[in-house]
Design a protein around this motif. Structure first.
Motif, PDB file in Angstrom:
ATOM      1  N   ALA A   1       0.920  -1.193   0.141  1.00  0.00           N
ATOM      2  CA  ALA A   1       0.207  -0.221  -0.057  1.00  0.00           C
ATOM      3  C   ALA A   1       0.875   1.267  -0.031  1.00  0.00           C
ATOM      4  N   THR A   2       2.116   1.198   0.939  1.00  0.00           N
ATOM      5  CA  THR A   2       2.759   2.566   0.526  1.00  0.00           C
ATOM      6  C   THR A   2       3.426   2.749  -0.402  1.00  0.00           C
ATOM      7  N   GLU A   3       3.993   1.666  -1.253  1.00  0.00           N
ATOM      8  CA  GLU A   3       4.510   1.797  -2.497  1.00  0.00           C
ATOM      9  C   GLU A   3       3.779   2.238  -3.549  1.00  0.00           C
ATOM     10  N   ILE A   4       2.380   1.966  -3.411  1.00  0.00           N
ATOM     11  CA  ILE A   4       1.308   2.519  -4.469  1.00  0.00           C
ATOM     12  C   ILE A   4       0.921   4.061  -4.073  1.00  0.00           C
ATOM     13  N   CYS A   5       0.870   4.311  -2.788  1.00  0.00           N
ATOM     14  CA  CYS A   5       0.499   5.555  -2.287  1.00  0.00           C
ATOM     15  C   CYS A   5       1.602   6.673  -2.480  1.00  0.00           C
ATOM     16  N   MET A   6       2.690   6.293  -2.618  1.00  0.00           N
ATOM     17  CA  MET A   6       3.934   7.049  -2.295  1.00  0.00           C
ATOM     18  C   MET A   6       4.076   8.073  -3.694  1.00  0.00           C
ATOM     19  N   PRO A   7       3.929   7.559  -4.904  1.00  0.00           N
ATOM     20  CA  PRO A   7       4.275   8.376  -6.053  1.00  0.00           C
ATOM     21  C   PRO A   7       3.381   9.512  -6.224  1.00  0.00           C
ATOM     22  N   ALA A   8       3.949  10.673  -6.690  1.00  0.00           N
ATOM     23  CA  ALA A   8       3.229  11.828  -6.726  1.00  0.00           C
ATOM     24  C   ALA A   8       2.210  11.772  -7.893  1.00  0.00           C
ATOM     25  N   LYS A   9       2.594  11.151  -9.181  1.00  0.00           N
ATOM     26  CA  LYS A   9       1.638  11.206 -10.418  1.00  0.00           C
ATOM     27  C   LYS A   9       0.953   9.786 -10.674  1.00  0.00           C
ATOM     28  N   LYS A  10      -0.198   9.821 -10.927  1.00  0.00           N
ATOM     29  CA  LYS A  10      -0.995   8.774 -11.094  1.00  0.00           C
ATOM     30  C   LYS A  10      -0.599   7.847 -12.179  1.00  0.00           C
ATOM     31  N   LYS A  11       0.179   8.108 -13.233  1.00  0.00           N
ATOM     32  CA  LYS A  11       0.677   7.373 -14.160  1.00  0.00           C
ATOM     33  C   LYS A  11       1.711   6.431 -13.337  1.00  0.00           C
ATOM     34  N   GLN A  12       2.468   7.140 -12.401  1.00  0.00           N
ATOM     35  CA  GLN A  12       3.765   5.976 -11.749  1.00  0.00           C
ATOM     36  C   GLN A  12       2.729   5.136 -10.687  1.00  0.00           C
ATOM     37  N   ARG A  13       1.915   5.762 -10.174  1.00  0.00           N
ATOM     38  CA  ARG A  13       1.036   4.825  -9.026  1.00  0.00           C
ATOM     39  C   ARG A  13       0.495   3.436  -9.801  1.00  0.00           C
TER      40      ARG A  13
END
Length: 425
Positions: free
Chosen positions: A222-234
């Motif tokens: 969950a942390t790795e998914i929520c961390m990136p600022a851009k939705k493409k990266q998430r």
């Protein structure tokens, strides 16, 4: 969209020989038989079956009975070494040694070998994953760290198959240290399904460490998914974990598979609708279907039986891997223990219950002894054990910062979190 999963859904952790004797009511206490073993018996009858007598073992002098006793002690110390962690148990063991060792030089050497092997096992147990329990205590992010100090899992390992292999390494290493007696200790007058009464004690450290590992992996995902600022990266991170979960399924690593799915189903992740809109979710839904809790996890149990059958007929260590969804295994054993009486209405010991318990725990012992065929990558396993993760509140705050609250309830929670975590109004 995936279903939501709250933090409360996480894990909260031949006959014996002599013919049957007649009982006082005229019935044979050793009958009926289960594949040659009695299905029930009184405690006195059980003792009569197990304790040698001059009639039962005519050769039961120490010199001739020694091999049987040595075999018993060998199997006992090999399977349940923790039974000998206490000084009293070691004292009894040494007393047995003192009685039979002088009778024969071969007995003395064998007993010496047994004690040496036992001491090595006890020393190894002391170096088990208990040391990793501290590492499982998260260094929690309260908010997203600066990019200059933030490390992402994809920067350490961007190959789903490799990460699935390393997760399997971690699982097998932790499983290897869990003794069968820990299941017994966990259920002594305690309810492992109660969130207010933990089922662990000082004698279940390895089991506790394993449950903590499952929860850590959920929060790490969950942390790795929520961390990136851009939705493409998430979205890329989500698709990466979907591929990792699929590889875990193919390997037979169902515990990591369920942890990954649980992490992606946590509310702070599942609410990221704009992110999920960019994800190819077909593979994820297939995995969710496999681990669907409907029908008492019917689909998962079918897959587990398939993996178990593959393990029995395997020609390589790779095909022997079976890592069960541990939370469900604990619950199955708990309900079997609690749902079936230890004694039948006539007072006899319920052998059928204990044979089924032995079967389930025995399967687990077989699975945990499989040697991991994959080469370990210390940099990846170190990251899995030590990477900081968000607390539950941190996850929600990161989620709201990534995609703004959609309703009044979310807005109020965001405001509260900003105030308590960031000191902002």
């Amino acid at each position: 969209m995936p279903r939501t999963l709250s933090a409360s859904d996480m894990v909260t952790p031949g006959s014996f020989g002599p013919p049957p004797t007649e009982s006082t009511d005229g019935e044979q206490t050793g009958q009926p038989l289960l594949k040659g073993a009695p299905s029930s018996a009184s405690l006195d009858t059980l003792i009569q079956h197990l304790v040698p007598t001059p009639d039962y073992y005519p050769e039961a002098r120490v010199r001739k009975f020694g091999p049987k006793l040595l075999q018993l002690l060998a199997e006992w110390t090999e399977t349940f070494p923790r039974d000998f962690q206490e000084e009293a148990a070691i004292g009894h063991m040494k007393d047995v040694v003192g009685r039979i060792a002088p009778c024969d030089e071969a007995y003395r050497k064998r007993m010496h070998q047994l004690l040496q092997a036992l001491h090595k096992k006890l020393a190894a147990l002391g170096q088990g994953p208990e040391g990793l329990v501290g590492a499982d205590k998260p260094i929690s992010y309260r908010t997203k760290p600066p990019a200059s100090i933030h490390r992402e899992l994809l920067g350490v390992c961007n190959d789903p198959y490799t990460l699935a292999q390393q997760l399997t390494h971690v699982e097998l290493e932790r499983l290897r240290h869990i003794g069968p007696e820990e299941f017994v200790q966990a259920f002594v007058n305690k309810d492992p399904l109660s969130s207010t009464q933990p089922c662990f004690s000082d004698k279940t450290n390895n089991l506790e460490a394993y449950v903590k590992w499952f929860n850590r992996l959920c929060y790490l995902v969950a942390t790795e998914i929520c961390m990136p600022a851009k939705k493409k990266q998430r979205a890329q991170v989500i698709e990466f974990f979907i591929d990792v979960a699929r590889e875990c399924f193919n390997i037979g690593n169902f515990n990591s598979l369920m942890a990954i799915i649980s992490g992606m189903n946590m509310s702070p992740v599942s609410r990221l609708k704009k992110t999920w809109a960019k994800v190819k979710t077909a593979k994820f839904f297939i995995l969710e279907h496999q681990m669907d809790p409907t029908g008492n996890f019917c689909n998962y149990r079918t897959a587990l039986r398939g993996a178990a059958h593959r393990s029995l007929t395997a020609h390589s260590s790779r095909e022997k891997i079976v890592i069960p969804f541990f939370s469900l295994l604990i619950k199955d054993i708990y309900f079997l223990n609690e749902g079936c009486a230890n004694r039948l209405p006539n007072g006899n010991v319920n052998f059928e219950k204990f044979l089924e318990l032995a079967k389930q725990v025995g399967e687990f012992i077989t699975w945990k002894q499989v040697e991991c065929p994959f080469e370990q990558d210390p940099s990846i396993t170190h990251y899995l054990h030590t990477a900081p993760i968000f607390s539950e509140d941190g996850l929600y705050l990161a989620s709201y910062e990534s995609e703004s609250p959609e309703n009044q309830t979310e807005k109020e929670r965001w405001k509260s979190l900003r105030s308590s975590i960031l000191g902002k109004t």
